[in-house]
Write a protein that holds these residues in place. Structure first.
Motif, PDB file in Angstrom:
ATOM      1  N   HIS A 170     -13.575  -3.490  -7.635  1.00 34.15           N
ATOM      2  CA  HIS A 170     -14.921  -2.941  -7.616  1.00 34.15           C
ATOM      3  C   HIS A 170     -14.968  -1.695  -6.727  1.00 34.15           C
ATOM      4  N   PRO A 171     -15.915  -0.798  -6.979  1.00 29.85           N
ATOM      5  CA  PRO A 171     -15.918   0.486  -6.278  1.00 29.85           C
ATOM      6  C   PRO A 171     -15.922   0.389  -4.763  1.00 29.85           C
ATOM      7  N   ASP A 172     -16.661  -0.567  -4.188  1.00 25.96           N
ATOM      8  CA  ASP A 172     -16.753  -0.633  -2.730  1.00 25.96           C
ATOM      9  C   ASP A 172     -15.496  -1.204  -2.079  1.00 25.96           C
ATOM     10  N   HIS A 173     -14.527  -1.586  -2.886  1.00 29.35           N
ATOM     11  CA  HIS A 173     -13.252  -2.093  -2.379  1.00 29.35           C
ATOM     12  C   HIS A 173     -12.088  -1.160  -2.702  1.00 29.35           C
ATOM     13  N   LEU A 174     -12.210  -0.399  -3.784  1.00 23.55           N
ATOM     14  CA  LEU A 174     -11.090   0.389  -4.307  1.00 23.55           C
ATOM     15  C   LEU A 174     -11.266   1.891  -4.174  1.00 23.55           C
ATOM     16  N   TRP A 175     -12.473   2.389  -4.344  1.00 22.26           N
ATOM     17  CA  TRP A 175     -12.638   3.820  -4.511  1.00 22.26           C
ATOM     18  C   TRP A 175     -12.263   4.619  -3.267  1.00 22.26           C
ATOM     19  N   GLY A 176     -12.223   3.972  -2.113  1.00 23.27           N
ATOM     20  CA  GLY A 176     -11.853   4.673  -0.885  1.00 23.27           C
ATOM     21  C   GLY A 176     -10.389   5.039  -0.776  1.00 23.27           C
ATOM     22  N   VAL A 177      -9.572   4.714  -1.768  1.00 22.05           N
ATOM     23  CA  VAL A 177      -8.154   5.120  -1.700  1.00 22.05           C
ATOM     24  C   VAL A 177      -7.998   6.624  -1.885  1.00 22.05           C
ATOM     25  N   LEU A 178      -9.020   7.290  -2.452  1.00 20.85           N
ATOM     26  CA  LEU A 178      -8.956   8.735  -2.633  1.00 20.85           C
ATOM     27  C   LEU A 178      -9.940   9.420  -1.688  1.00 20.85           C
ATOM     28  N   ASP A 179      -9.557  10.601  -1.209  1.00 31.73           N
ATOM     29  CA  ASP A 179     -10.415  11.337  -0.276  1.00 31.73           C
ATOM     30  C   ASP A 179     -11.368  12.258  -1.037  1.00 31.73           C
ATOM     31  N   ASP A 180     -12.029  13.158  -0.303  1.00 27.86           N
ATOM     32  CA  ASP A 180     -13.011  14.059  -0.905  1.00 27.86           C
ATOM     33  C   ASP A 180     -12.411  14.965  -1.967  1.00 27.86           C
ATOM     34  N   PHE A 181     -11.090  15.168  -1.918  1.00 25.99           N
ATOM     35  CA  PHE A 181     -10.411  16.068  -2.853  1.00 25.99           C
ATOM     36  C   PHE A 181      -9.642  15.293  -3.928  1.00 25.99           C
ATOM     37  N   ASP A 182      -9.902  14.000  -4.017  1.00 26.14           N
ATOM     38  CA  ASP A 182      -9.225  13.112  -4.972  1.00 26.14           C
ATOM     39  C   ASP A 182      -7.729  12.991  -4.712  1.00 26.14           C
ATOM     40  N   ASP A 183      -7.337  13.198  -3.458  1.00 25.70           N
ATOM     41  CA  ASP A 183      -5.961  12.948  -3.047  1.00 25.70           C
ATOM     42  C   ASP A 183      -5.895  11.587  -2.357  1.00 25.70           C
ATOM     43  N   PRO A 184      -4.713  10.943  -2.350  1.00 20.79           N
ATOM     44  CA  PRO A 184      -4.597   9.648  -1.667  1.00 20.79           C
ATOM     45  C   PRO A 184      -4.957   9.764  -0.186  1.00 20.79           C
ATOM     46  N   LEU A 185      -5.867   8.907   0.267  1.00 26.13           N
ATOM     47  CA  LEU A 185      -6.280   8.938   1.668  1.00 26.13           C
ATOM     48  C   LEU A 185      -5.194   8.383   2.585  1.00 26.13           C
ATOM     49  N   PHE A 186      -4.381   7.463   2.066  1.00 24.51           N
ATOM     50  CA  PHE A 186      -3.348   6.808   2.868  1.00 24.51           C
ATOM     51  C   PHE A 186      -1.979   7.231   2.332  1.00 24.51           C
ATOM     52  N   PRO A 187      -1.482   8.401   2.735  1.00 24.24           N
ATOM     53  CA  PRO A 187      -0.329   9.017   2.070  1.00 24.24           C
ATOM     54  C   PRO A 187       0.975   8.249   2.225  1.00 24.24           C
ATOM     55  N   ASN A 188       1.073   7.385   3.229  1.00 23.83           N
ATOM     56  CA  ASN A 188       2.328   6.677   3.470  1.00 23.83           C
ATOM     57  C   ASN A 188       2.250   5.190   3.127  1.00 23.83           C
ATOM     58  N   ALA A 189       1.155   4.769   2.527  1.00 25.07           N
ATOM     59  CA  ALA A 189       0.941   3.345   2.295  1.00 25.07           C
ATOM     60  C   ALA A 189       1.576   2.880   0.989  1.00 25.07           C
ATOM     61  N   GLN A 190       2.002   1.611   1.019  1.00 21.34           N
ATOM     62  CA  GLN A 190       2.323   0.882  -0.193  1.00 21.34           C
ATOM     63  C   GLN A 190       1.086   0.089  -0.595  1.00 21.34           C
ATOM     64  N   TYR A 191       0.857  -0.037  -1.918  1.00 21.34           N
ATOM     65  CA  TYR A 191      -0.321  -0.738  -2.415  1.00 21.34           C
ATOM     66  C   TYR A 191       0.104  -2.062  -3.029  1.00 21.34           C
ATOM     67  N   LEU A 192      -0.739  -3.091  -2.858  1.00 26.10           N
ATOM     68  CA  LEU A 192      -0.465  -4.410  -3.414  1.00 26.10           C
ATOM     69  C   LEU A 192      -1.733  -4.957  -4.065  1.00 26.10           C
ATOM     70  N   MET A 193      -1.566  -5.533  -5.264  1.00 34.75           N
ATOM     71  CA  MET A 193      -2.706  -6.043  -6.028  1.00 34.75           C
ATOM     72  C   MET A 193      -2.246  -7.196  -6.908  1.00 34.75           C
ATOM     73  N   GLY A 194      -3.126  -8.166  -7.119  1.00 34.22           N
ATOM     74  CA  GLY A 194      -2.823  -9.274  -8.004  1.00 34.22           C
ATOM     75  C   GLY A 194      -2.565  -8.803  -9.430  1.00 34.22           C
ATOM     76  N   GLU A 195      -1.598  -9.444 -10.083  1.00 36.86           N
ATOM     77  CA  GLU A 195      -1.194  -9.041 -11.428  1.00 36.86           C
ATOM     78  C   GLU A 195      -2.356  -9.092 -12.417  1.00 36.86           C
ATOM     79  N   ALA A 196      -3.137 -10.180 -12.386  1.00 38.10           N
ATOM     80  CA  ALA A 196      -4.231 -10.322 -13.350  1.00 38.10           C
ATOM     81  C   ALA A 196      -5.310  -9.265 -13.139  1.00 38.10           C
ATOM     82  N   GLU A 197      -5.597  -8.934 -11.879  1.00 46.15           N
ATOM     83  CA  GLU A 197      -6.610  -7.907 -11.592  1.00 46.15           C
ATOM     84  C   GLU A 197      -6.135  -6.552 -12.073  1.00 46.15           C
ATOM     85  N   TRP A 198      -4.882  -6.242 -11.787  1.00 49.41           N
ATOM     86  CA  TRP A 198      -4.302  -4.980 -12.253  1.00 49.41           C
ATOM     87  C   TRP A 198      -4.383  -4.882 -13.779  1.00 49.41           C
ATOM     88  N   ALA A 199      -3.954  -5.924 -14.459  1.00 49.37           N
ATOM     89  CA  ALA A 199      -3.886  -5.876 -15.915  1.00 49.37           C
ATOM     90  C   ALA A 199      -5.265  -5.649 -16.526  1.00 49.37           C
TER      91      ALA A 199
END
Length: 272
Positions: A97-126
């Motif tokens: 949902h937006p209030d959990h995910l959308w913050g991964v990008l900054d004001d310029f639509d670049d990744p806010l956390f440039p050195n991070a690895q991302y993890l997500m449940g398979e079913a949610e991703w799919a």
């Protein structure tokens, strides 16, 4: 493990979004007993920060700049905590949902956390990575699906997926809590004899969903499954005396659950 919560601000939601299918008088009685004024709801946004074994881990990424003007405050909260976005090593998502995910990008639509690895449940991703989701989800959620897919495409090369019960990081186990979204995940943290559940939106408020956990909540995509999940988690948390962090629970969202004459109650750590 050192665990704290950081405020991403709050949302402003019409009551009808949450409680349209419920008896208004019964809802008002529960809300008034907890000092919640009439009018829109203002759920807080609690992003969890874990410091452990040389890692800086965020659970969810907040709303970013493009959702609601009362939200998107995570970068300021990180700064107040003495953490810069490039120090974040992992970002773990409960759901998309937006209030959990959308913050991964900054004001310029670049990744806010440039050195991070991302993890997500398979079913949610799919579910959210499927381009057909935007056309099959209910109309008022289509923009959420489009926004989720755009961010998942940016993260794809650095994102790992996992299943229920898997230890995704040392001391952090995935706990399926589907219903709010098709693949919603919670996370159980264990450090010695202490345990804590990062519950995301599986228990989305501290009032109606505690007093009457079986009642349908409008923000849950599968309300019947979400209610079953909520009851199971509340029973587990109260029985095991496990701490809880809820994304939309008050006063930072950290507390515990206990049985009440009707349903359950949330006891904030700041009230103990």
């Amino acid at each position: 493990m050192q665990v704290t919560t950081l405020s991403d601000g709050h949302l402003t939601l019409p009551r009808s979004l949450l409680f349209a299918s419920l008896d208004p008088e019964a809802v008002d009685q529960i809300l008034q007993a907890r000092g919640i004024a009439a009018g829109p709801m203002h759920p807080p946004l609690n992003v969890t920060l874990l410091r452990h074994a040389g890692r800086l881990v965020l659970f969810d990424a907040g709303s970013g700049p493009g959702f609601q003007n009362t939200a998107g405050q995570l970068t300021a909260a990180l700064d107040a905590a003495g953490v810069t976005p490039d120090e974040i090593s992992h970002v773990v998502f409960t759901h998309c949902h937006p209030d959990h995910l959308w913050g991964v990008l900054d004001d310029f639509d670049d990744p806010l956390f440039p050195n991070a690895q991302y993890l997500m449940g398979e079913a949610e991703w799919a579910y959210w990575f499927d381009p057909n989701t935007a056309s099959t989800i209910s109309g008022d959620r289509a923009s959420m699906a489009v926004g989720a897919l755009r961010r998942l495409e940016v993260m794809e090369e650095r994102l790992s997926r996992f299943g229920d019960g898997q230890e995704i990081l040392p001391g952090v186990a995935a706990h399926a809590s589907h219903g709010h979204t098709p693949g919603h995940m919670s996370f159980e943290l264990r450090d010695g004899q202490q345990s804590l559940l990062i519950g995301g939106d599986a228990i989305g408020n501290h009032h109606v969903s505690f007093v009457q956990p079986e009642w349908a909540i409008g923000t849950d995509q599968d309300a019947n499954l979400a209610a079953k999940t909520r009851l199971r988690l509340l029973d587990m948390l109260s029985h095991d005396q496990m701490q809880l962090i809820g994304y939309h629970l008050p006063k930072g969202g950290i507390g515990r659950v206990e049985k009440a004459p009707t349903g359950y109650r949330f006891i904030s750590s700041f009230e103990e």
